[in-house]
Motif scaffolding. Structure first.
Motif, short mmCIF file in Angstrom:
data_model
loop_
_atom_site.label_atom_id
_atom_site.label_comp_id
_atom_site.label_asym_id
_atom_site.label_seq_id
_atom_site.Cartn_x
_atom_site.Cartn_y
_atom_site.Cartn_z
N LEU A 37 4.61 11.22 26.04
CA LEU A 37 4.56 11.94 27.31
C LEU A 37 3.54 13.09 27.34
N PRO A 38 3.41 13.87 26.27
CA PRO A 38 2.42 14.95 26.32
C PRO A 38 0.99 14.47 26.58
N ILE A 39 0.67 13.24 26.16
CA ILE A 39 -0.67 12.71 26.42
C ILE A 39 -0.96 12.73 27.92
N TRP A 40 0.03 12.28 28.71
CA TRP A 40 -0.20 12.06 30.14
C TRP A 40 0.02 13.31 30.97
N ARG A 41 0.48 14.38 30.34
CA ARG A 41 0.48 15.70 31.00
C ARG A 41 -0.82 16.45 30.72
N CYS A 42 -1.48 16.10 29.62
CA CYS A 42 -2.63 16.89 29.15
C CYS A 42 -3.92 16.09 29.22
N SER A 43 -4.42 15.62 28.09
CA SER A 43 -5.75 15.01 28.07
C SER A 43 -5.82 13.70 28.85
N GLY A 44 -4.69 13.02 29.03
CA GLY A 44 -4.68 11.76 29.76
C GLY A 44 -4.60 11.93 31.26
N PHE A 45 -4.58 13.18 31.73
CA PHE A 45 -4.45 13.45 33.16
C PHE A 45 -5.69 14.16 33.66
N ASN A 46 -6.31 13.63 34.70
CA ASN A 46 -7.48 14.25 35.32
C ASN A 46 -6.98 15.28 36.33
N ALA A 47 -6.92 16.52 35.92
CA ALA A 47 -6.36 17.56 36.78
C ALA A 47 -7.20 17.79 38.02
N ALA A 48 -8.51 17.55 37.93
CA ALA A 48 -9.38 17.76 39.09
C ALA A 48 -9.06 16.79 40.21
N LEU A 49 -8.75 15.54 39.87
CA LEU A 49 -8.40 14.54 40.87
C LEU A 49 -6.90 14.44 41.09
N GLY A 50 -6.13 14.87 40.11
CA GLY A 50 -4.68 14.70 40.19
C GLY A 50 -4.24 13.28 39.91
N LEU A 51 -4.98 12.60 39.02
CA LEU A 51 -4.70 11.20 38.71
C LEU A 51 -4.68 10.99 37.19
N ARG A 53 -6.47 -4.55 20.67
CA ARG A 53 -6.76 -3.52 21.66
C ARG A 53 -6.25 -2.20 21.11
N ALA A 54 -7.17 -1.28 20.88
CA ALA A 54 -6.80 -0.03 20.23
C ALA A 54 -6.53 1.09 21.21
N ASP A 55 -7.19 1.10 22.36
CA ASP A 55 -6.97 2.19 23.31
C ASP A 55 -5.56 2.10 23.90
N MET A 56 -5.10 3.21 24.45
CA MET A 56 -3.72 3.30 24.94
C MET A 56 -3.74 3.52 26.46
N PRO A 57 -3.36 2.50 27.23
CA PRO A 57 -3.40 2.62 28.69
C PRO A 57 -2.23 3.42 29.25
N SER A 58 -2.45 4.04 30.39
CA SER A 58 -1.44 4.88 31.01
C SER A 58 -0.24 4.08 31.51
N PHE A 107 -5.76 9.19 33.86
CA PHE A 107 -6.83 8.30 33.40
C PHE A 107 -6.24 6.94 33.08
N GLU A 108 -7.07 5.92 33.13
CA GLU A 108 -6.60 4.57 32.86
C GLU A 108 -6.19 4.38 31.41
N ALA A 109 -6.88 5.04 30.48
CA ALA A 109 -6.57 4.85 29.05
C ALA A 109 -7.17 5.99 28.25
N VAL A 110 -6.60 6.20 27.05
CA VAL A 110 -7.09 7.23 26.14
C VAL A 110 -7.32 6.61 24.76
N SER A 111 -8.10 7.33 23.96
CA SER A 111 -8.35 6.93 22.59
C SER A 111 -7.14 7.26 21.72
#
Length: 381
Positions: A35-49, A356-361, A51-55
């Motif tokens: 969950l912390p991923i998608w509150r922080c680096s996985g979340f585009n605060a400028a758009l409020g969306l 598939r190594a990346d982690m999608p939202s 991201f599709e995936a993170v490393s």
């Protein structure tokens, strides 16, 4: 019926779970790592969306090419479920701002990296997840606008995706005038999930009627009567396939909801057989991992092992009420193969190599729903 989804929220508030339980480790990993991923680096605060995936190494977002409405809706469900209503409100506002088609109605499939409509077609899968997520958000937050989205989108689905005889098209054009893809199983399954969520959120019995009509069309269109399985394409289609993960997912929707429509259509008995078929042919005995696809005879035609079928297998096992030690053993096999300290492995090949190594939202939705059922099973045993 008690909704197992709410149990995850209760756990987040500190309800005790035995420390020796494998599901306790899943809970901790989900709350402290995922969950912390998608509150922080996985979340585009400028758009409020999201991201599709993170490393997996540093949780930095992959360069965005698009943002999907379905991914935003899944994150809306996840944060509504956990009780983070401030973040959920942001996601709900973004969903409406970026993806709603004010001219034609309905919801765009995606927007580009700057938030402008990109893939403008209307697909049933997206619309189903918007009903599902907004129903959960509405129920937990009591937000009128979310109830309105559920009601309006439900009516639009009935009116604009109809293919005749209760069957629904999977993809139509931006203006709903041209069918681009005919009926498919997966969006229909998620629409059944959405109707169940909308019924619980609103108390409106019309969703029971919608569900019954939908399940009748599933029996007519997708059920392989020999195995009881629900195929991906209408029966008789060339290159049809059976996905074990979807049999487990349907099994949970049926047995977990207890909705009488599953019994009246005979899907409960069919899905009991489908579970056995999928477990017998679609689960690797050596690793306990679930394969991607089988043919109608049970031969493996795609041995990819994605994380979401593993979570659906766990959820189905928990719903089926198997012995605690058997469930615990499968949890440990899943943990060893698909979770790690920085997150999870999205997909492996049959020999264990990461494909598939990346982690999608979108994966957090599968983790949340599966773990909720595991927590409930733990409480009941």
């Amino acid at each position: 019926m008690d909704n197992p989804i709410t149990h995850l929220h209760e756990r987040a508030r500190g309800t005790r779970l035995p420390s020796e339980s494998g599901s306790a480790a899943l809970r901790a990993h989900y709350l402290n790592v995922v969950l912390p991923i998608w509150r922080c680096s996985g979340f585009n605060a400028a758009l409020g969306l999201p991201f599709e995936a993170v490393s997996p190494e540093d949780h930095m977002p992959l360069p965005p090419k698009r943002y999907r409405a379905m991914a935003c809706a899944r994150q809306l469900f996840v944060f509504s479920d956990i009780g983070d209503l401030a973040h959920a409100a942001t996601l709900f506002a973004s969903l409406r701002h970026y993806f709603h088609d004010s001219q034609n109605g309905g919801w765009f499939y995606s927007v580009d990296a700057n938030g402008a409509p990109l893939e403008r077609q209307k697909d049933l899968y997206t619309h189903a997840f918007i009903v599902f997520a907004c129903a959960h958000y509405a129920r937990i937050s009591d937000t009128k606008a979310a109830f309105d989205v559920v009601d309006d989108t439900a009516k639009l689905i009935e009116a604009r995706f109809a293919a005749g005889d209760g069957v629904l098209n999977a993809v139509v054009s931006e203006d709903f005038c041209v069918t681009q893809t005919g009926p498919l199983q997966n969006p229909v399954m998620h629409l059944a999930e959405a109707w169940l969520a909308a019924r619980e959120a609103t108390g409106d019995a019309s969703y029971d009627i919608r569900l019954a009509m939908l399940l009748k069309s599933v029996v007519r269109t997708f059920v392989d009567e020999t195995t009881g399985c629900i195929a991906e394409l209408p029966i008789g289609s060339v290159d049809n396939r059976i996905e074990p993960g979807h049999q487990f997912e349907w099994f949970f929707l049926c047995m977990g909801s207890g909705n009488p429509a599953f019994i009246s259509t005979g899907l409960d008995q069919r899905l009991a057989r489908a579970f056995e078929f999928a477990e017998r042919h679609g689960v690797d005995e050596r690793t306990g991992a679930v394969y991607a696809a089988l043919d109608e005879k049970g031969c493996v035609i795609d041995d990819t092992q994605r994380i979401w079928p593993q979570t659906e297998y766990l959820r189905a096992l928990a719903t089926r009420g198997i012995a605690a030690d058997t469930l615990g053993a499968q949890i440990e096999r899943y943990r060893a193969r698909f979770l790690h300290a920085r997150g999870w492995v999205e997909s492996r090949s049959a020999d264990g190599a990461i494909s598939r190594a990346d982690m999608p939202s979108t994966t957090a939705y599968h983790l949340a729903t599966a773990y909720a059922s595991l927590f409930k099973a733990t409480d009941e045993q």
